[in-house]
Design an enzyme around this catalytic site. Structure first.
Site, PDB file in Angstrom:
ATOM      1  N   ASP A  37       0.789  -1.239   0.000  1.00 12.72           N
ATOM      2  CA  ASP A  37       0.000   0.000   0.000  1.00 12.72           C
ATOM      3  C   ASP A  37       0.822   1.291   0.000  1.00 12.72           C
ATOM      4  O   ASP A  37       0.258   2.382   0.143  1.00 12.72           O
ATOM      5  CB  ASP A  37      -0.971   0.059   1.203  1.00 12.72           C
ATOM      6  N   HIS A 240      28.782   4.731  -5.238  1.00 11.96           N
ATOM      7  CA  HIS A 240      27.337   4.867  -5.057  1.00 11.96           C
ATOM      8  C   HIS A 240      26.944   4.758  -3.583  1.00 11.96           C
ATOM      9  O   HIS A 240      25.950   4.136  -3.233  1.00 11.96           O
ATOM     10  CB  HIS A 240      26.581   3.828  -5.904  1.00 11.96           C
ATOM     11  N   ASP A 257      27.786  14.509  -3.027  1.00  8.38           N
ATOM     12  CA  ASP A 257      27.302  14.576  -4.412  1.00  8.38           C
ATOM     13  C   ASP A 257      25.788  14.703  -4.303  1.00  8.38           C
ATOM     14  O   ASP A 257      25.099  13.755  -3.899  1.00  8.38           O
ATOM     15  CB  ASP A 257      27.706  13.291  -5.150  1.00  8.38           C
ATOM     16  N   ASP A 268      23.495  18.399 -10.669  1.00  6.83           N
ATOM     17  CA  ASP A 268      24.322  17.276 -10.209  1.00  6.83           C
ATOM     18  C   ASP A 268      25.687  17.850  -9.827  1.00  6.83           C
ATOM     19  O   ASP A 268      26.505  18.126 -10.696  1.00  6.83           O
ATOM     20  CB  ASP A 268      24.422  16.265 -11.372  1.00  6.83           C
ATOM     21  N   HIS A 347      35.923   6.393 -13.089  1.00  8.85           N
ATOM     22  CA  HIS A 347      34.715   6.651 -13.901  1.00  8.85           C
ATOM     23  C   HIS A 347      35.023   7.668 -14.988  1.00  8.85           C
ATOM     24  O   HIS A 347      36.081   8.300 -14.994  1.00  8.85           O
ATOM     25  CB  HIS A 347      33.540   7.109 -13.034  1.00  8.85           C
ATOM     26  N   HIS A 351      28.766  13.387 -18.051  1.00  9.53           N
ATOM     27  CA  HIS A 351      27.621  12.839 -18.789  1.00  9.53           C
ATOM     28  C   HIS A 351      26.703  13.999 -19.146  1.00  9.53           C
ATOM     29  O   HIS A 351      26.785  15.078 -18.546  1.00  9.53           O
ATOM     30  CB  HIS A 351      26.893  11.805 -17.921  1.00  9.53           C
ATOM     31  N   HIS A 358      21.486  11.411 -15.670  1.00 10.86           N
ATOM     32  CA  HIS A 358      22.296  10.873 -16.755  1.00 10.86           C
ATOM     33  C   HIS A 358      21.403  11.006 -17.987  1.00 10.86           C
ATOM     34  O   HIS A 358      20.606  10.129 -18.288  1.00 10.86           O
ATOM     35  CB  HIS A 358      22.698   9.421 -16.487  1.00 10.86           C
ATOM     36  N   GLU A 381      33.324  16.063 -14.018  1.00  9.86           N
ATOM     37  CA  GLU A 381      33.440  15.513 -12.665  1.00  9.86           C
ATOM     38  C   GLU A 381      34.587  14.522 -12.485  1.00  9.86           C
ATOM     39  O   GLU A 381      34.364  13.340 -12.209  1.00  9.86           O
ATOM     40  CB  GLU A 381      32.126  14.847 -12.261  1.00  9.86           C
ATOM     41  N   TYR A 385      40.097   8.264  -6.246  1.00 11.21           N
ATOM     42  CA  TYR A 385      39.629   7.498  -5.074  1.00 11.21           C
ATOM     43  C   TYR A 385      40.699   6.484  -4.713  1.00 11.21           C
ATOM     44  O   TYR A 385      41.023   5.608  -5.523  1.00 11.21           O
ATOM     45  CB  TYR A 385      38.315   6.772  -5.399  1.00 11.21           C
ATOM     46  N   ARG A 403      36.173  14.160  -5.400  1.00 12.95           N
ATOM     47  CA  ARG A 403      35.572  14.457  -6.703  1.00 12.95           C
ATOM     48  C   ARG A 403      35.100  15.909  -6.676  1.00 12.95           C
ATOM     49  O   ARG A 403      34.643  16.388  -5.621  1.00 12.95           O
ATOM     50  CB  ARG A 403      34.374  13.520  -6.988  1.00 12.95           C
ATOM     51  N   GLU A 405      32.538  18.245  -9.065  1.00 12.97           N
ATOM     52  CA  GLU A 405      31.606  18.099 -10.198  1.00 12.97           C
ATOM     53  C   GLU A 405      30.794  19.368 -10.395  1.00 12.97           C
ATOM     54  O   GLU A 405      30.175  19.875  -9.460  1.00 12.97           O
ATOM     55  CB  GLU A 405      30.648  16.924  -9.922  1.00 12.97           C
TER      56      GLU A 405
END
Ligand code: GLY
Ligand code: MN
Ligand code: MN
Length: 435
Positions: A37, A240, A257, A268, A347, A351, A358, A381, A385, A403, A405
């Site tokens: 629900d 992530h 981020d 972003d 990476h 993008h 993305h 970006e 790491y 990073r 970005e």
């Protein structure tokens, strides 16, 4: 905000591309159940949103290029007092015409009575198969019915063509209004990052910083364009990382981020800064490398330059920096050719950005990197790491993830940085955090 005139223009542009004899069908995203629900927050399909500005579920847009110079028909929920008591106001078919400017609107419940008739006699259907298996089956069923009932084969469309390519090319090039909306989205996100930087102190939890970001987004009447990443210390090396539940320790860096979604458009932004407000010597050294890589990559953003120059520049500058700091140990040529940099630069450098974080659009054409053109929006970006487990590297560097970005519009003259409202030099970050 984007006015209906612009949506109408987009639909007419797509109808011109689709051509006479075709029908374009785009369906709204189906609501998704999170658990019993309880639904996930509803987010409209970006293709649908781009063509309609209509954010309700249970809707379908049909475009008919050859009817009256191009007709737009919306199937949507009819207004229903009982239902509106639970779910709030809906536009209904009348609202769809009056508020959104569709030429015709019908209740979704009557779709099956109208759609087969609209398909009849057309040559081609533009529709993305595979996203809604139930509807795919019904559509194929109608086409098979036409074929079995008519001997005039031309009365039934014999082609279902994916819409993606043409529509996504349109979405890749942002109009002036879209850039204005995206600048606002980036400004809201920049304000959220400033808030997080100002409030951050050793001993806080990543979750508290996450809450500050959401406070800023919600206060600006928008939401996060994706779940923010708030990674202290070596959590920054988990690309992530979204659990955001660890303590923020004195002496560590914090990578955030986070982007906003305003009027459907994403920003972003990533910033990395010291939890205690002061970069240590090694943090400063590695941060300067990433920042230099980003600034030089942004210098490559201009109309006429291939997109991969942006990435290659960032990689070269980051690799030179890692060699200077002794993180990589070889010649520059070898580190680039043998891709040693990939141990820590994992990476791509960016993008496309738009309705989707993305965003859609090809990166290559005929096997070659796409050349940048005015109106494209992309992120830049670079990141380095060095996981805590990276035993091949001096201990100084282990557990550092950095990073930076930004969101950048391609213009004839160069790059227009939409996210410039949040600082990124060491001096500016330390000054902001000391306020
Ligand atoms: N936040 C997703 C990305 O940076 O691509
Ligand atoms: Mn990001
Ligand atoms: Mn990004």
């Amino acid at each position: 905000m984007i006015k209906h005139k612009e949506f109408t223009k987009r639909r007419h542009h797509l109808m011109e591309i689709a051509g006479q004899g075709s029908v374009v069908i785009v369906r709204a995203t189906a609501p998704k159940i999170r658990n019993n629900d309880v639904h996930y927050p509803y987010r409209q399909n970006s293709d649908f949103l781009y063509l309609s500005g209509f954010s309700e579920p249970e809707a379908m847009l049909v475009l008919l290029p050859e009817d009256k110079g191009g007709e737009s028909i919306m199937f949507c929920r009819e207004r229903d007092r009982q239902r509106e008591m639970w779910d709030g106001a809906t536009a209904g078919t009348q609202g769809a015409k009056e508020l959104f400017g569709f030429d015709q609107a019908f209740p979704m419940a009557e779709m099956e009575n109208h759609l087969p008739g609209l398909l009849h006699g057309r040559e081609r259907i533009y529709y993305d198969l595979g996203k809604d298996p139930d509807f795919d089956q019904r559509l194929i069923g109608w086409l098979n019915d036409f074929r079995s009932k008519t001997r005039k084969k031309f009365m039934a469309p014999d082609e279902i063509t994916a819409l993606d390519h043409n529509l996504h090319e349109m979405r890749l090039f942002k109009s002036r209004t879209e850039i204005t909306v995206m600048r606002k989205s980036a400004r809201i996100a920049a304000a959220a990052h400033r808030r997080a930087m100002r409030i951050c102190k050793p001993g806080m939890n990543e979750a508290e910083i996450h809450a500050e970001l959401l406070h800023a987004f919600t206060g600006s009447q928008c939401e996060a364009s994706y779940i923010p990443i708030v990674g202290g210390g070596s959590n920054a090396c988990i690309l992530h990382y979204i659990s955001n539940r660890d303590r923020l320790n004195d002496g560590d860096l914090l990578l955030i981020d986070a982007g906003a979604e305003f009027a459907g458009y994403a920003s972003d932004i990533t910033r990395t800064f010291p939890v205690n407000g002061k970069f240590s010597g090694p943090q400063r050294d590695l941060y300067e490398v990433v920042l230099r890589a980003q600034l030089e990559a942004i210098d490559e953003v201009r109309a006429g330059n291939p997109w991969d120059h942006v990435h290659e520049t960032a990689v070269r500058v980051a690799t030179e920096g890692m060699l200077d700091l002794g993180i990589l140990k070889s010649s520059l040529d070898e580190a680039l050719e043998e891709e040693h940099f990939k141990d820590y630069y994992v990476h791509n450098t960016g993008h496309w950005l738009g309705l989707d974080v993305h965003d859609v659009g090809e990166y290559e054409i005929d096997g070659h990197s796409r050349v940048l053109e005015p109106g494209m929006v992309l992120t830049v970006e670079p990141g380095i790491y060095i996981p805590a487990s990276a035993t091949g590297v001096d201990e100084t560097w282990r557990g550092m993830g950095i990073r930076v970005e930004d969101d950048v519009v391609v213009t004839k003259a160069g790059a227009d940085v939409l996210s410039a409202d949040i600082c990124k030099t060491i001096d500016d970050i330390e000054a902001l955090m000391a306020e």
